[in-house]
Design a protein around this motif. Structure first.
Motif, short mmCIF file in Angstrom:
data_model
loop_
_atom_site.label_atom_id
_atom_site.label_comp_id
_atom_site.label_asym_id
_atom_site.label_seq_id
_atom_site.Cartn_x
_atom_site.Cartn_y
_atom_site.Cartn_z
N THR A 144 0.80 -1.22 0.00
CA THR A 144 0.00 0.00 0.00
C THR A 144 0.84 1.28 0.00
N ASN A 145 2.14 1.14 0.19
CA ASN A 145 2.98 2.32 0.32
C ASN A 145 4.37 2.05 -0.25
N LYS A 261 1.84 -5.11 6.94
CA LYS A 261 0.83 -5.40 7.97
C LYS A 261 0.39 -4.14 8.68
N SER A 262 1.34 -3.33 9.12
CA SER A 262 1.02 -2.10 9.84
C SER A 262 0.16 -1.16 9.00
N ASN A 263 0.50 -1.04 7.73
CA ASN A 263 -0.27 -0.15 6.85
C ASN A 263 -1.67 -0.69 6.59
N LEU A 264 -1.79 -1.99 6.41
CA LEU A 264 -3.11 -2.58 6.20
C LEU A 264 -3.98 -2.41 7.44
N GLU A 265 -3.38 -2.52 8.61
CA GLU A 265 -4.13 -2.33 9.85
C GLU A 265 -4.64 -0.90 9.98
N SER A 266 -3.90 0.05 9.42
CA SER A 266 -4.31 1.45 9.51
C SER A 266 -5.36 1.82 8.46
N HIS A 272 -6.78 -9.53 9.01
CA HIS A 272 -6.66 -10.97 9.26
C HIS A 272 -5.46 -11.50 8.49
N GLU A 273 -4.66 -12.31 9.13
CA GLU A 273 -3.46 -12.82 8.47
C GLU A 273 -3.53 -14.34 8.34
N ILE A 274 -3.21 -14.82 7.14
CA ILE A 274 -3.09 -16.26 6.91
C ILE A 274 -1.65 -16.52 6.46
N LYS A 275 -0.92 -17.26 7.27
CA LYS A 275 0.48 -17.51 6.97
C LYS A 275 0.64 -18.62 5.94
N LEU A 276 1.57 -18.40 5.01
CA LEU A 276 1.88 -19.37 3.97
C LEU A 276 3.23 -20.01 4.24
N LYS A 277 3.43 -21.19 3.69
CA LYS A 277 4.69 -21.91 3.89
C LYS A 277 5.80 -21.36 3.00
N LYS A 278 5.42 -20.81 1.88
CA LYS A 278 6.41 -20.37 0.90
C LYS A 278 7.18 -19.15 1.39
N SER A 279 8.49 -19.16 1.18
CA SER A 279 9.33 -18.04 1.60
C SER A 279 9.74 -17.21 0.39
#
Length: 312
Positions: A144-145, A261-266, A272-279
């Motif tokens: 977002t930024n 994450k911080s920007n999306l929260e603002s 809501h976060e869904i963690k993925l296995k891929k790095s």
């Protein structure tokens, strides 16, 4: 119907003509009448419909899937064709018009991928009335930024200069003529490629060819202009009255995940976060495989879609 192969989805690609710009749209019907969601997939800056048909095919288990080209992206005619610049605001306007025309009386689930999520966020900020039409917003490797990007000051200066130089009509044409001479592209690709050392020669050849075809379908002048737009990006100034579901890999080589994450929260009312296995940055692949889709469609996301369908 469940036995249909993903590549047969290509027969569902139809032409579209919006705002005097010709392009295409994937209009993929759901597998089952019990699946009631309406998906809108908005892919990123360097992409095509064909690249994402495997993911679209998987989403058919939960509802109808629509995935349009965007001006100057995926083979569609560019904003320059009608005398406009490919700004993020203009993409937001275009997407809002598409939604109103395509989903006039339907609620939709939007999956925004990388730069596609940038457009989705800006659209919802400019047209808050559209939030009433949204069931879910899914973020796949979006941002977002400009400060979400892992770029040094030197890299930013290089990209800005590159964008200014090659977003002109004459220089973008020169760039396309030189770089898209296939032997030159292959040479440059080998120097910059992150393809694993253990990748077979045949697989490497296919990946390079896939990237060549993708980049050739995208308007060079548009791509160069958008580099500058991304380096000016700030979507954090206006709230959106919707929750967002964000798919987050263990490590993203392009984005600062905590910043994202911080920007999306603002911006969004709930994160809501869904963690993925891929790095890795989940959309930075030349070829989207079933293995990729297994990563991008974790169990928690499937549960979310199933709950939405049961609620309808």
């Amino acid at each position: 119907m469940q036995n249909i192969k993903p590549h047969t989805s290509l027969k569902y690609i139809v032409p579209i003509n919006m705002n005097k710009l010709r392009g295409r749209m994937l209009n993929l019907p759901k597998f089952s009448q019990k699946s009631k969601l309406e998906f809108l997939l908005v892919y990123g800056q360097k992409s095509t419909i064909e690249k994402w048909t495997v993911l679209a095919h998987e989403l058919r288990n939960y509802g109808n899937v629509t995935m349009p080209d965007l001006p100057g992206i995926g083979g569609m005619q560019s904003f320059y064709k009608i005398g406009e610049l490919p700004t993020i605001d203009n993409y937001a306007d275009y997407l809002a018009s598409f939604i109103q025309l395509r989903f006039s009386r339907k609620k939709i689930t939007i999956v925004g991928m990388s730069f596609g999520f940038v457009i989705v966020t800006r659209m919802l900020q400019k047209y808050p009335e559209i939030t009433k039409k949204i069931n879910l917003i899914i973020n796949l490797s979006g941002f977002t930024n400009k400060n979400d990007l892992k770029l040094s000051n030197w890299q930013k200066k290089q990209i800005k200069a590159y964008s200014r130089l090659f977003s002109s009509k004459s220089m973008s044409k020169l760039y396309r003529t030189v770089i898209f001479e296939e032997s030159v592209f292959k040479l440059m690709y080998k120097r910059k490629s992150r393809i694993g050392k253990n990748t077979s020669t045949e697989k490497r050849r296919k990946l390079i060819k896939a990237d060549y075809n993708i980049q050739k379908k995208n308007d060079t002048r548009t791509q160069m202009f958008l580099l500058g737009e991304i380096l000016r990006l700030d979507n954090t100034k206006k709230k959106i009255n919707l929750p967002v579901w964000s798919l987050v890999g263990k490590y993203d080589e392009y984005l600062y995940s905590e910043n994202v994450k911080s920007n999306l929260e603002s911006i969004y009312i709930k994160y809501h976060e869904i963690k993925l296995k891929k790095s890795t940055h989940m959309v930075e692949f030349n070829e989207i495989t079933p293995e990729y889709v297994a990563e991008a469609m974790p169990y928690k996301l499937k549960q979310l879609f199933n709950r939405q369908n049961r609620a309808k």
